[in-house]
Design an enzyme around this catalytic site. Structure first.
Site, PDB file in Angstrom:
ATOM      1  N   LEU A   1       1.661 -28.443  -9.794  1.00 24.57           N
ATOM      2  CA  LEU A   1       0.515 -29.353  -9.741  1.00 24.57           C
ATOM      3  C   LEU A   1      -0.790 -28.562  -9.689  1.00 24.57           C
ATOM      4  O   LEU A   1      -1.779 -28.909 -10.348  1.00 24.57           O
ATOM      5  CB  LEU A   1       0.618 -30.277  -8.517  1.00 24.57           C
ATOM      6  CG  LEU A   1       1.822 -31.222  -8.488  1.00 24.57           C
ATOM      7  CD1 LEU A   1       1.810 -32.055  -7.205  1.00 24.57           C
ATOM      8  CD2 LEU A   1       1.822 -32.146  -9.704  1.00 24.57           C
TER       9      LEU A   1
ATOM     10  N   CYS B   1       0.372 -34.723 -19.241  1.00 25.62           N
ATOM     11  CA  CYS B   1       0.485 -34.219 -17.870  1.00 25.62           C
ATOM     12  C   CYS B   1      -0.794 -34.027 -17.071  1.00 25.62           C
ATOM     13  O   CYS B   1      -0.791 -34.307 -15.878  1.00 25.62           O
ATOM     14  CB  CYS B   1       1.287 -32.928 -17.870  1.00 25.62           C
ATOM     15  SG  CYS B   1       2.990 -33.229 -18.346  1.00 25.62           S
TER      16      CYS B   1
ATOM     17  N   ARG C   1       0.374 -38.795 -26.333  1.00 26.34           N
ATOM     18  CA  ARG C   1       0.270 -39.317 -24.968  1.00 26.34           C
ATOM     19  C   ARG C   1      -1.083 -38.922 -24.357  1.00 26.34           C
ATOM     20  O   ARG C   1      -1.435 -37.754 -24.318  1.00 26.34           O
ATOM     21  CB  ARG C   1       1.442 -38.813 -24.130  1.00 26.34           C
ATOM     22  CG  ARG C   1       2.764 -39.366 -24.650  1.00 26.34           C
ATOM     23  CD  ARG C   1       3.966 -38.867 -23.869  1.00 26.34           C
ATOM     24  NE  ARG C   1       4.248 -37.463 -24.088  1.00 26.34           N
ATOM     25  CZ  ARG C   1       5.245 -36.811 -23.511  1.00 26.34           C
ATOM     26  NH1 ARG C   1       6.040 -37.435 -22.672  1.00 26.34           N
ATOM     27  NH2 ARG C   1       5.447 -35.538 -23.766  1.00 26.34           N
TER      28      ARG C   1
HETATM   29  N1  LIG Z   1       5.543 -32.447 -22.123  1.00 21.83           N
HETATM   30  C1  LIG Z   1       5.248 -31.286 -21.591  1.00 21.83           C
HETATM   31  O1  LIG Z   1       4.664 -30.425 -22.252  1.00 21.83           O
HETATM   32  C2  LIG Z   1       5.610 -30.971 -20.183  1.00 21.83           C
HETATM   33  C3  LIG Z   1       6.192 -31.919 -19.350  1.00 21.83           C
HETATM   34  N2  LIG Z   1       6.524 -31.594 -18.053  1.00 21.83           N
HETATM   35  C4  LIG Z   1       7.196 -32.562 -17.190  1.00 21.83           C
HETATM   36  O2  LIG Z   1       8.550 -32.676 -17.622  1.00 21.83           O
HETATM   37  C5  LIG Z   1       9.021 -34.019 -17.429  1.00 21.83           C
HETATM   38  C6  LIG Z   1       9.527 -34.575 -18.741  1.00 21.83           C
HETATM   39  O3  LIG Z   1       8.458 -34.573 -19.660  1.00 21.83           O
HETATM   40  P1  LIG Z   1       8.694 -34.786 -21.205  1.00 21.83           P
HETATM   41  O4  LIG Z   1       9.850 -33.973 -21.668  1.00 21.83           O
HETATM   42  O5  LIG Z   1       7.374 -34.573 -21.851  1.00 21.83           O
HETATM   43  O6  LIG Z   1       9.074 -36.332 -21.226  1.00 21.83           O
HETATM   44  P2  LIG Z   1       9.796 -37.165 -22.365  1.00 21.83           P
HETATM   45  O7  LIG Z   1       9.420 -38.573 -22.193  1.00 21.83           O
HETATM   46  O8  LIG Z   1       9.561 -36.506 -23.683  1.00 21.83           O
HETATM   47  O9  LIG Z   1      11.364 -36.984 -22.030  1.00 21.83           O
HETATM   48  C7  LIG Z   1      11.989 -37.534 -20.927  1.00 21.83           C
HETATM   49  C8  LIG Z   1      13.340 -38.072 -21.368  1.00 21.83           C
HETATM   50  O10 LIG Z   1      14.104 -38.437 -20.227  1.00 21.83           O
HETATM   51  C9  LIG Z   1      14.938 -39.537 -20.598  1.00 21.83           C
HETATM   52  N3  LIG Z   1      15.433 -40.201 -19.391  1.00 21.83           N
HETATM   53  C10 LIG Z   1      14.733 -40.907 -18.473  1.00 21.83           C
HETATM   54  N4  LIG Z   1      15.534 -41.329 -17.483  1.00 21.83           N
HETATM   55  C11 LIG Z   1      16.783 -40.886 -17.778  1.00 21.83           C
HETATM   56  C12 LIG Z   1      18.046 -40.996 -17.129  1.00 21.83           C
HETATM   57  N5  LIG Z   1      18.168 -41.634 -15.950  1.00 21.83           N
HETATM   58  N6  LIG Z   1      19.122 -40.438 -17.722  1.00 21.83           N
HETATM   59  C13 LIG Z   1      19.000 -39.786 -18.900  1.00 21.83           C
HETATM   60  N7  LIG Z   1      17.836 -39.639 -19.565  1.00 21.83           N
HETATM   61  C14 LIG Z   1      16.732 -40.183 -19.000  1.00 21.83           C
HETATM   62  C15 LIG Z   1      14.042 -40.392 -21.467  1.00 21.83           C
HETATM   63  O11 LIG Z   1      14.782 -41.272 -22.288  1.00 21.83           O
HETATM   64  C16 LIG Z   1      13.268 -39.315 -22.252  1.00 21.83           C
HETATM   65  O12 LIG Z   1      13.862 -39.047 -23.513  1.00 21.83           O
HETATM   66  C17 LIG Z   1       7.854 -34.794 -16.821  1.00 21.83           C
HETATM   67  O13 LIG Z   1       7.990 -34.764 -15.439  1.00 21.83           O
HETATM   68  C18 LIG Z   1       6.649 -33.977 -17.232  1.00 21.83           C
HETATM   69  O14 LIG Z   1       5.599 -34.112 -16.319  1.00 21.83           O
HETATM   70  C19 LIG Z   1       6.319 -30.342 -17.564  1.00 21.83           C
HETATM   71  C20 LIG Z   1       5.768 -29.366 -18.356  1.00 21.83           C
HETATM   72  C21 LIG Z   1       5.386 -29.587 -19.728  1.00 21.83           C
HETATM   73  O1  LIG Z   2       2.646 -29.719 -17.553  1.00 19.15           O
HETATM   74  C1  LIG Z   2       2.446 -29.825 -18.737  1.00 19.15           C
HETATM   75  O2  LIG Z   2       2.694 -30.801 -19.425  1.00 19.15           O
HETATM   76  C2  LIG Z   2       1.786 -28.731 -19.509  1.00 19.15           C
HETATM   77  O3  LIG Z   2       0.385 -29.104 -19.608  1.00 19.15           O
HETATM   78  C3  LIG Z   2      -0.406 -28.212 -20.392  1.00 19.15           C
HETATM   79  O4  LIG Z   2       0.115 -28.143 -21.723  1.00 19.15           O
HETATM   80  P1  LIG Z   2      -0.211 -29.236 -22.838  1.00 19.15           P
HETATM   81  O5  LIG Z   2      -0.737 -30.456 -22.186  1.00 19.15           O
HETATM   82  O6  LIG Z   2       0.999 -29.351 -23.676  1.00 19.15           O
HETATM   83  O7  LIG Z   2      -1.341 -28.584 -23.746  1.00 19.15           O
HETATM   84  P2  LIG Z   2      -2.665 -27.740 -23.418  1.00 19.15           P
HETATM   85  O8  LIG Z   2      -2.757 -26.651 -24.394  1.00 19.15           O
HETATM   86  O9  LIG Z   2      -2.765 -27.370 -21.998  1.00 19.15           O
HETATM   87  O10 LIG Z   2      -3.826 -28.777 -23.768  1.00 19.15           O
HETATM   88  C4  LIG Z   2      -4.062 -29.917 -22.972  1.00 19.15           C
HETATM   89  C5  LIG Z   2      -5.324 -30.618 -23.439  1.00 19.15           C
HETATM   90  O11 LIG Z   2      -6.489 -29.850 -23.136  1.00 19.15           O
HETATM   91  C6  LIG Z   2      -7.277 -29.664 -24.300  1.00 19.15           C
HETATM   92  N1  LIG Z   2      -7.964 -28.356 -24.194  1.00 19.15           N
HETATM   93  C7  LIG Z   2      -7.264 -27.225 -23.967  1.00 19.15           C
HETATM   94  C8  LIG Z   2      -7.907 -26.016 -23.846  1.00 19.15           C
HETATM   95  C9  LIG Z   2      -9.300 -25.954 -23.950  1.00 19.15           C
HETATM   96  O12 LIG Z   2      -9.946 -24.884 -23.837  1.00 19.15           O
HETATM   97  N2  LIG Z   2      -9.981 -27.109 -24.167  1.00 19.15           N
HETATM   98  C10 LIG Z   2      -9.349 -28.320 -24.289  1.00 19.15           C
HETATM   99  O13 LIG Z   2     -10.018 -29.352 -24.471  1.00 19.15           O
HETATM  100  C11 LIG Z   2      -6.294 -29.736 -25.441  1.00 19.15           C
HETATM  101  O14 LIG Z   2      -6.926 -30.035 -26.654  1.00 19.15           O
HETATM  102  C12 LIG Z   2      -5.377 -30.844 -24.964  1.00 19.15           C
HETATM  103  O15 LIG Z   2      -5.929 -32.104 -25.249  1.00 19.15           O
HETATM  104  C13 LIG Z   2      -0.337 -26.815 -19.790  1.00 19.15           C
HETATM  105  O16 LIG Z   2      -1.072 -25.926 -20.631  1.00 19.15           O
HETATM  106  C14 LIG Z   2       1.096 -26.345 -19.662  1.00 19.15           C
HETATM  107  O17 LIG Z   2       1.127 -25.085 -19.013  1.00 19.15           O
HETATM  108  C15 LIG Z   2       1.893 -27.370 -18.841  1.00 19.15           C
HETATM  109  O18 LIG Z   2       3.253 -26.992 -18.771  1.00 19.15           O
END
Ligand SMILES: NC(=O)C1=CN([C@@H]2O[C@H](COP(=O)(O)OP(=O)(O)OC[C@H]3O[C@@H](n4cnc5c(N)ncnc54)[C@H](O)[C@@H]3O)[C@@H](O)[C@H]2O)C=CC1
Ligand SMILES: O=C(O)[C@H]1O[C@H](OP(=O)(O)OP(=O)(O)OC[C@H]2O[C@@H](n3ccc(=O)[nH]c3=O)[C@H](O)[C@@H]2O)[C@H](O)[C@@H](O)[C@@H]1O
EC number: 1.1.1.22
Length: 480
Positions: free
Chosen positions: A217, A272, A342
């Site tokens: 966080l 996120c 998103r």
């Molecule tokens: N998207 C990103 O770049 C990042 C996301 N996170 C965190 O990771 C977590 C997942 O994020 P995303 O992969 O982006 O979400 P997402 O929405 O792409 O994937 C989550 C998946 O979990 C599945 N799901 C939900 N409940 C379930 C259950 N009970 N059993 C089986 N499948 C189930 C959903 O159908 C969905 O496909 C969140 O907590 C997010 O905050 C962390 C770092 C980077």
């Molecule tokens: O927890 C998460 O989901 C992830 O969130 C971000 O990753 P992400 O959201 O995929 O992409 P970023 O590259 O961080 O960009 C986030 C947003 O900030 C914007 N951004 C980024 C950098 C910058 O200098 N200015 C700016 O406006 C991007 O355009 C985008 O809309 C973090 O960079 C990851 O480390 C983390 O794992």
């Protein structure tokens, strides 16, 4: 053979498990999900998410030591290590609505793990969760476990979309938090051994559970804070004639500050940053720390201000109304190299323009028309629930159309908004675009991707975030 199962085949679960499978041929990895269309897509040639380099990794491992399945219970039962990477959206109702993390999906996954397990397991929090979630998960697992032992680890994911594969290959850090007991240390070591297949040891950090949960966080809050800081400066730059790119470059040259994450923009988006900061704010409030909560809230307030400011700038420069004017929106994804929308700032900008009755024509190389219509009709935070639980979108926004390329989107338009920094927008033929637009022709660059001077020479009136303003814009000030 060690068996890993990951619950949740999304943006994190899919790429992370694919890379583990690639780097650890001796480990069998199963990625499971309740969403049938998602799993079907993972097993097809058209993967459910666009991520550079992902196709190759999946192709190399799928069917060998990487499997995608909807048989959640079977794979969980057989696994030694279970990653949980399910949605943790912002609560939309009840206690903490609009701020707290909704742990419904996590809790149901934990109950299912407890129900189906017949052997000891390591359960890994991959989702981003409130600090001390592991304690609650432990309670659910142990109260339902029939004597089976579970060790909970926190292993938050730091990949960014668009660079996920690169980030997973060469992470700045892998963080593993565990209980400080002999069994806890053993579990941490088991997970460390997985990453040690390709990550240098000094980059694998181990901490207690609460530090790992809070670090995730904190890291997202710090990153978002940098963007809000530079975006706050961008407003001041416009008011004073300073240039935000020059300011952030010079500020970033200070090695204590560093150059990354200082690009001014129309606002940060993505699944996120906002969700995790709201979650942090809620945790601070619950812990009796209103001043700390207020501090972090400002990061989101400035982000909202930046989006509103952008819309106001468009409307005010176009004679204070965009009613029935055609605005071309180039880029809808929240950043380049992803199809993810998103919390993309494009949603708020489009809604703002629609509020002033504009007609919008959108082009994004990776986002479908269906997705755009869903995004523009969905309620706040609804997008972050599993697909099958999201509301259907029977209505479409009639004033919005989706074009096949930038030239079609901009034809007969009064103005262009650049909302995603796709590389292809840098090499567009703006002379051709200018000829086919209504005059005066406006460009509002929310990502500072175009060469404003070149466009001005062609005849455009150009607004670039945080840059010195055209005389036209100075004469038509925007009220924020
Ligand atoms: N998207 C990103 O770049 C990042 C996301 N996170 C965190 O990771 C977590 C997942 O994020 P995303 O992969 O982006 O979400 P997402 O929405 O792409 O994937 C989550 C998946 O979990 C599945 N799901 C939900 N409940 C379930 C259950 N009970 N059993 C089986 N499948 C189930 C959903 O159908 C969905 O496909 C969140 O907590 C997010 O905050 C962390 C770092 C980077
Ligand atoms: O927890 C998460 O989901 C992830 O969130 C971000 O990753 P992400 O959201 O995929 O992409 P970023 O590259 O961080 O960009 C986030 C947003 O900030 C914007 N951004 C980024 C950098 C910058 O200098 N200015 C700016 O406006 C991007 O355009 C985008 O809309 C973090 O960079 C990851 O480390 C983390 O794992």
């Amino acid at each position: 053979m060690v068996k890993i199962c990951c619950i949740g085949a999304g943006y994190v679960g899919g790429p992370t498990m694919a890379v583990i499978a690639l780097k650890c041929p001796s480990i069998e990895v199963a990625v499971v999900d309740i969403s049938v269309p998602r799993i079907t897509a993972w097993n097809s040639d058209q993967l459910p998410i666009y991520e550079p380099g992902l196709d190759e990794v999946v192709k190399q491992c799928r069917g060998k030591n990487l499997f995608f399945s909807t048989d959640v219970e079977k794979h969980v039962r057989e696994a030694d290590i279970v990653f949980v990477s399910v949605n943790t959206p912002t609560k939309t109702r009840g206690l903490g609505a609009g701020k707290a993390a909704d742990l419904t999906y996590w809790e149901s996954a934990a109950r299912m793990i407890a129900d189906v397990s017949v052997s000891d397991k390591i359960v890994v929090e991959k989702s981003t969760v409130p600090v001390r979630t592991a304690e609650a998960i432990e309670k659910i697992l142990t109260h339902n476990s029939k004597g089976i032992k579970f060790q909970i680890l926190s292993n938050p994911e730091f990949l960014a979309e668009g660079t996920a594969i690169e980030d997973l290959y060469q992470p700045d850090r892998v963080l593993i938090g565990g209980r400080e007991t002999p069994d806890g240390f053993k579990a941490v070591k088991a997970l460390k051994d997985v990453y040690a297949h390709w990550v240098p040891e000094e980059r694998i950090l181990t901490t207690n559970l609460w530090s790992a949960e809070l670090t995730k966080l904190a890291a997202n809050a710090f990153l978002a804070q940098r963007i809000s800081s530079v975006n706050a400066m961008s407003a001041l730059c416009e008011a004073t004639g300073a240039n935000v790119s020059e300011v952030s470059y010079a500020v970033g040259k200070d090695s204590r500050i560093g150059p990354k994450f200082l690009n001014s923009s129309v606002g940060f988006g993505g699944s996120c940053f906002q969700k995790d900061i709201l979650n942090l704010v809620y945790i601070c409030e619950c812990n009796g720390l209103p001043e700390v909560a207020e501090y972090w809230k400002q990061v989101i307030k400035i982000n909202d201000y930046q989006k509103t400011r952008f819309v106001n700038r468009i409307v005010s420069s176009m004679f204070n109304t965009v009613s029935n004017k055609k605005i071309a929106v180039l880029g809808f994804a929240f950043k380049k190299d992803t199809g993810d929308t998103r919390e993309t700032p494009a949603i708020d900008v489009c809604k703002g323009l629609l509020g002033d009755k504009a007609r919008i024509s959108i082009y994004d190389p990776q986002v479908t028309e269906e997705q755009i219509q869903r995004d523009l009709t969905m309620n706040k935070f609804d997008w972050d629930h599993p697909l099958h639980l999201q509301p259907m979108s029977p209505t479409t926004v009639k004033q919005v159309s989706v074009a096949w390329d930038a030239y079609a989107a901009t034809k007969d338009a009064h103005g262009i908004c650049l909302l995603t920094e796709w590389d292809e927008f840098k090499t567009l033929d703006f002379e051709r675009i200018f000829e086919n637009m209504q005059k005066p022709a406006f460009v509002f660059d929310g990502r500072n991707v175009v060469d404003a001077e070149k466009l001005r020479k062609i005849g455009f009136i150009v607004y670039s975030i945080g840059k010195p303003l055209d005389q036209w814009l100075k004469d038509m000030p925007a009220l924020a």
